[in-house]
Write a protein that holds these residues in place. Structure first.
Motif, PDB file in Angstrom:
ATOM      1  N   ASN A 110     -12.545  82.485 -11.055  1.00 32.12           N
ATOM      2  CA  ASN A 110     -11.507  82.862 -10.091  1.00 32.12           C
ATOM      3  C   ASN A 110     -12.174  83.093  -8.735  1.00 32.12           C
ATOM      4  O   ASN A 110     -12.940  84.037  -8.567  1.00 32.12           O
ATOM      5  CB  ASN A 110     -10.793  84.137 -10.566  1.00 32.12           C
ATOM      6  CG  ASN A 110      -9.779  84.624  -9.556  1.00 32.12           C
ATOM      7  OD1 ASN A 110      -9.112  83.827  -8.895  1.00 32.12           O
ATOM      8  ND2 ASN A 110      -9.667  85.944  -9.418  1.00 32.12           N
ATOM      9  N   VAL A 111     -11.914  82.208  -7.763  1.00 29.32           N
ATOM     10  CA  VAL A 111     -12.621  82.241  -6.487  1.00 29.32           C
ATOM     11  C   VAL A 111     -11.673  82.520  -5.327  1.00 29.32           C
ATOM     12  O   VAL A 111     -10.635  81.870  -5.197  1.00 29.32           O
ATOM     13  CB  VAL A 111     -13.349  80.905  -6.221  1.00 29.32           C
ATOM     14  CG1 VAL A 111     -14.122  80.972  -4.899  1.00 29.32           C
ATOM     15  CG2 VAL A 111     -14.288  80.555  -7.364  1.00 29.32           C
ATOM     16  N   LYS A 112     -12.049  83.495  -4.494  1.00 32.99           N
ATOM     17  CA  LYS A 112     -11.347  83.734  -3.232  1.00 32.99           C
ATOM     18  C   LYS A 112     -12.322  83.455  -2.090  1.00 32.99           C
ATOM     19  O   LYS A 112     -13.505  83.778  -2.188  1.00 32.99           O
ATOM     20  CB  LYS A 112     -10.834  85.172  -3.151  1.00 32.99           C
ATOM     21  CG  LYS A 112      -9.679  85.462  -4.102  1.00 32.99           C
ATOM     22  CD  LYS A 112      -9.062  86.820  -3.818  1.00 32.99           C
ATOM     23  CE  LYS A 112      -7.910  87.126  -4.762  1.00 32.99           C
ATOM     24  NZ  LYS A 112      -6.796  86.165  -4.619  1.00 32.99           N
ATOM     25  N   VAL A 113     -11.810  82.865  -1.014  1.00 29.92           N
ATOM     26  CA  VAL A 113     -12.659  82.511   0.125  1.00 29.92           C
ATOM     27  C   VAL A 113     -12.163  83.258   1.359  1.00 29.92           C
ATOM     28  O   VAL A 113     -10.980  83.232   1.680  1.00 29.92           O
ATOM     29  CB  VAL A 113     -12.647  80.989   0.381  1.00 29.92           C
ATOM     30  CG1 VAL A 113     -13.732  80.614   1.404  1.00 29.92           C
ATOM     31  CG2 VAL A 113     -12.853  80.209  -0.916  1.00 29.92           C
ATOM     32  N   TYR A 114     -13.097  83.948   2.035  1.00 26.79           N
ATOM     33  CA  TYR A 114     -12.749  84.748   3.215  1.00 26.79           C
ATOM     34  C   TYR A 114     -13.437  84.165   4.451  1.00 26.79           C
ATOM     35  O   TYR A 114     -14.653  83.982   4.471  1.00 26.79           O
ATOM     36  CB  TYR A 114     -13.203  86.200   3.009  1.00 26.79           C
ATOM     37  CG  TYR A 114     -13.010  87.087   4.219  1.00 26.79           C
ATOM     38  CD1 TYR A 114     -11.741  87.392   4.692  1.00 26.79           C
ATOM     39  CD2 TYR A 114     -14.107  87.620   4.891  1.00 26.79           C
ATOM     40  CE1 TYR A 114     -11.566  88.209   5.802  1.00 26.79           C
ATOM     41  CE2 TYR A 114     -13.941  88.436   6.002  1.00 26.79           C
ATOM     42  CZ  TYR A 114     -12.673  88.729   6.452  1.00 26.79           C
ATOM     43  OH  TYR A 114     -12.509  89.531   7.546  1.00 26.79           O
ATOM     44  N   ASP A 115     -12.647  83.863   5.466  1.00 28.06           N
ATOM     45  CA  ASP A 115     -13.150  83.347   6.733  1.00 28.06           C
ATOM     46  C   ASP A 115     -13.556  84.536   7.600  1.00 28.06           C
ATOM     47  O   ASP A 115     -12.720  85.285   8.093  1.00 28.06           O
ATOM     48  CB  ASP A 115     -12.040  82.540   7.417  1.00 28.06           C
ATOM     49  CG  ASP A 115     -12.467  81.939   8.747  1.00 28.06           C
ATOM     50  OD1 ASP A 115     -13.620  82.163   9.163  1.00 28.06           O
ATOM     51  OD2 ASP A 115     -11.633  81.243   9.365  1.00 28.06           O
ATOM     52  N   SER A 116     -14.864  84.714   7.808  1.00 31.10           N
ATOM     53  CA  SER A 116     -15.355  85.893   8.532  1.00 31.10           C
ATOM     54  C   SER A 116     -15.027  85.867  10.020  1.00 31.10           C
ATOM     55  O   SER A 116     -15.116  86.898  10.688  1.00 31.10           O
ATOM     56  CB  SER A 116     -16.878  85.998   8.370  1.00 31.10           C
ATOM     57  OG  SER A 116     -17.534  85.027   9.179  1.00 31.10           O
ATOM     58  N   LYS A 117     -14.708  84.696  10.561  1.00 31.29           N
ATOM     59  CA  LYS A 117     -14.482  84.531  11.998  1.00 31.29           C
ATOM     60  C   LYS A 117     -15.700  84.983  12.807  1.00 31.29           C
ATOM     61  O   LYS A 117     -15.579  85.445  13.945  1.00 31.29           O
ATOM     62  CB  LYS A 117     -13.237  85.307  12.450  1.00 31.29           C
ATOM     63  CG  LYS A 117     -11.943  84.874  11.785  1.00 31.29           C
ATOM     64  CD  LYS A 117     -11.514  83.498  12.221  1.00 31.29           C
ATOM     65  CE  LYS A 117     -10.114  83.160  11.676  1.00 31.29           C
ATOM     66  NZ  LYS A 117      -9.710  81.787  12.022  1.00 31.29           N
ATOM     67  N   THR A 118     -16.877  84.847  12.207  1.00 29.14           N
ATOM     68  CA  THR A 118     -18.107  85.182  12.910  1.00 29.14           C
ATOM     69  C   THR A 118     -19.253  84.404  12.278  1.00 29.14           C
ATOM     70  O   THR A 118     -19.019  83.453  11.516  1.00 29.14           O
ATOM     71  CB  THR A 118     -18.338  86.719  12.912  1.00 29.14           C
ATOM     72  OG1 THR A 118     -19.408  87.020  13.808  1.00 29.14           O
ATOM     73  CG2 THR A 118     -18.622  87.261  11.535  1.00 29.14           C
ATOM     74  N   LEU A 119     -20.488  84.808  12.574  1.00 29.26           N
ATOM     75  CA  LEU A 119     -21.643  84.058  12.064  1.00 29.26           C
ATOM     76  C   LEU A 119     -22.901  84.896  12.208  1.00 29.26           C
ATOM     77  O   LEU A 119     -22.876  85.995  12.757  1.00 29.26           O
ATOM     78  CB  LEU A 119     -21.812  82.739  12.827  1.00 29.26           C
ATOM     79  CG  LEU A 119     -22.421  82.786  14.245  1.00 29.26           C
ATOM     80  CD1 LEU A 119     -22.734  81.369  14.715  1.00 29.26           C
ATOM     81  CD2 LEU A 119     -21.501  83.469  15.236  1.00 29.26           C
ATOM     82  N   GLY A 120     -24.023  84.342  11.695  1.00 30.52           N
ATOM     83  CA  GLY A 120     -25.303  85.022  11.820  1.00 30.52           C
ATOM     84  C   GLY A 120     -25.307  86.361  11.096  1.00 30.52           C
ATOM     85  O   GLY A 120     -24.616  86.548  10.092  1.00 30.52           O
ATOM     86  N   ILE A 121     -26.069  87.312  11.632  1.00 34.15           N
ATOM     87  CA  ILE A 121     -26.176  88.605  10.972  1.00 34.15           C
ATOM     88  C   ILE A 121     -24.869  89.385  11.067  1.00 34.15           C
ATOM     89  O   ILE A 121     -24.637  90.315  10.289  1.00 34.15           O
ATOM     90  CB  ILE A 121     -27.371  89.414  11.524  1.00 34.15           C
ATOM     91  CG1 ILE A 121     -27.776  90.545  10.564  1.00 34.15           C
ATOM     92  CG2 ILE A 121     -27.070  89.937  12.901  1.00 34.15           C
ATOM     93  CD1 ILE A 121     -28.254  90.087   9.203  1.00 34.15           C
ATOM     94  N   PHE A 122     -23.969  89.011  11.990  1.00 36.15           N
ATOM     95  CA  PHE A 122     -22.615  89.583  11.993  1.00 36.15           C
ATOM     96  C   PHE A 122     -21.968  89.298  10.634  1.00 36.15           C
ATOM     97  O   PHE A 122     -21.435  90.190   9.980  1.00 36.15           O
ATOM     98  CB  PHE A 122     -21.758  88.965  13.100  1.00 36.15           C
ATOM     99  CG  PHE A 122     -22.220  89.230  14.499  1.00 36.15           C
ATOM    100  CD1 PHE A 122     -21.714  90.299  15.221  1.00 36.15           C
ATOM    101  CD2 PHE A 122     -23.146  88.401  15.110  1.00 36.15           C
ATOM    102  CE1 PHE A 122     -22.120  90.533  16.529  1.00 36.15           C
ATOM    103  CE2 PHE A 122     -23.568  88.621  16.417  1.00 36.15           C
ATOM    104  CZ  PHE A 122     -23.047  89.693  17.126  1.00 36.15           C
ATOM    105  N   LEU A 123     -22.023  88.041  10.231  1.00 37.11           N
ATOM    106  CA  LEU A 123     -21.561  87.630   8.906  1.00 37.11           C
ATOM    107  C   LEU A 123     -22.367  88.328   7.824  1.00 37.11           C
ATOM    108  O   LEU A 123     -21.815  88.812   6.825  1.00 37.11           O
ATOM    109  CB  LEU A 123     -21.685  86.107   8.787  1.00 37.11           C
ATOM    110  CG  LEU A 123     -21.586  85.456   7.407  1.00 37.11           C
ATOM    111  CD1 LEU A 123     -20.249  85.767   6.745  1.00 37.11           C
ATOM    112  CD2 LEU A 123     -21.793  83.939   7.521  1.00 37.11           C
TER     113      LEU A 123
END
Length: 279
Positions: A110-123
């Motif tokens: 069961n997989v859910k995917v979350y778009d962080s709307k960021t990147l790098g160490i923020f992510l």
């Protein structure tokens, strides 16, 4: 009994010690040169990209579907029943959409995917915080934690040049093309939609780094917080910046983080900045 795994892509910039501690699975982005291809963080390190960037600016691409499915299969073999994948901003990469597509047809987990709307160490900060609670929380609570940390994140960076950001098509809402002629350095942030934008414009590199320090002071001087000083091939300046801010407020967890090859391709050598949030 449910067992929940946390996955992210290699743009999360978390140190190997954190990846291992929480058994976080990394899905490697790809670094593509004219005659060869590497899996980010597995087959190539950031400094290798910076050392060769004058000769060739490589392209980057999504994780290959096989790596994603292999990661899912590995989790099933380890006894996981559920997984949350936290990805780089969908406005900077197609990774989120690819994983969501593959997860929809994957029936063993069961997989859910979350778009962080960021990147790098923020992510990375989001991934670390949710991984720390995944063993005793349900899927909904973990997703809510991810959203909470994302809403708290503060940070920015400055580049030596906008050339690589422009070449890679990641310029977003950043201004400064004409200003580069006059040594104007945009302080760059990432907005709630996961797109780069200009926070301020400062003349000269020293002044721009000084501006970043003053932003940290203004935001965190009386607070407890976690912080990463981020850099791309600029370790000496990163160390200097960290030393200058380490007594601002009360740092719970502070470290210096070099950005991944997949991100360094688009920023070039010389990135310096910070990512932080109140705890």
């Amino acid at each position: 009994m449910k067992k929940i795994a946390i996955l992210s892509d290699s743009a999360c910039d978390l140190p190997d010690s954190v990846i291992e501690k929480y058994n976080i699975k990394l899905l490697p982005l790809r670094i593509i040169y004219h005659d060869r291809e590497y899996r980010d963080r597995i087959e190539i390190k950031p400094q290798e990209v910076y050392d060769n960037i004058e000769k060739e600016v490589p392209k980057t691409s999504l994780p290959v579907p096989e790596d994603i499915i292999d990661a899912f299969d590995s989790l099933v073999d380890e006894g996981y029943t559920d997984a949350i994948v936290i990805t780089i901003s969908s406005n900077l990469s197609g990774t989120f959409n690819l994983i969501k597509l593959l997860a929809r047809d994957y029936e063993r987990l069961n997989v859910k995917v979350y778009d962080s709307k960021t990147l790098g160490i923020f992510l990375g900060f989001i991934v670390k915080e949710v991984a720390a609670i995944a063993y005793n929380q349900n899927m909904e609570d973990i997703m809510n934690k991810a959203k909470e940390i994302r809403s708290k994140l503060k940070g920015c960076y400055v580049l030596k040049t906008l050339t690589y950001l422009r070449k890679g098509g990641r310029i977003g809402k950043v201004e400064g093309t004409v200003g580069e002629l006059f040594n104007i350095k945009p302080i760059i942030g990432i907005n709630d939609e996961g797109v780069y934008f200009t926070i301020a414009k400062i003349r000269g590199r020293k002044r721009s780094i000084s501006k970043i320090k003053s932003m940290i002071l203004e935001e965190f001087k009386d607070k407890k917080y976690n912080i990463a000083i981020i850099h791309g091939g600029a370790e000496e300046e990163a160390l200097e910046l960290y030393e200058s801010i380490k007594n601002i407020g009360h740092i719970i967890d502070g470290h210096i983080s070099q950005i991944s090859p997949a991100l360094g391709v688009h920023t070039g050598p010389g990135l310096i900045g910070y990512a932080a949030y109140e705890v």
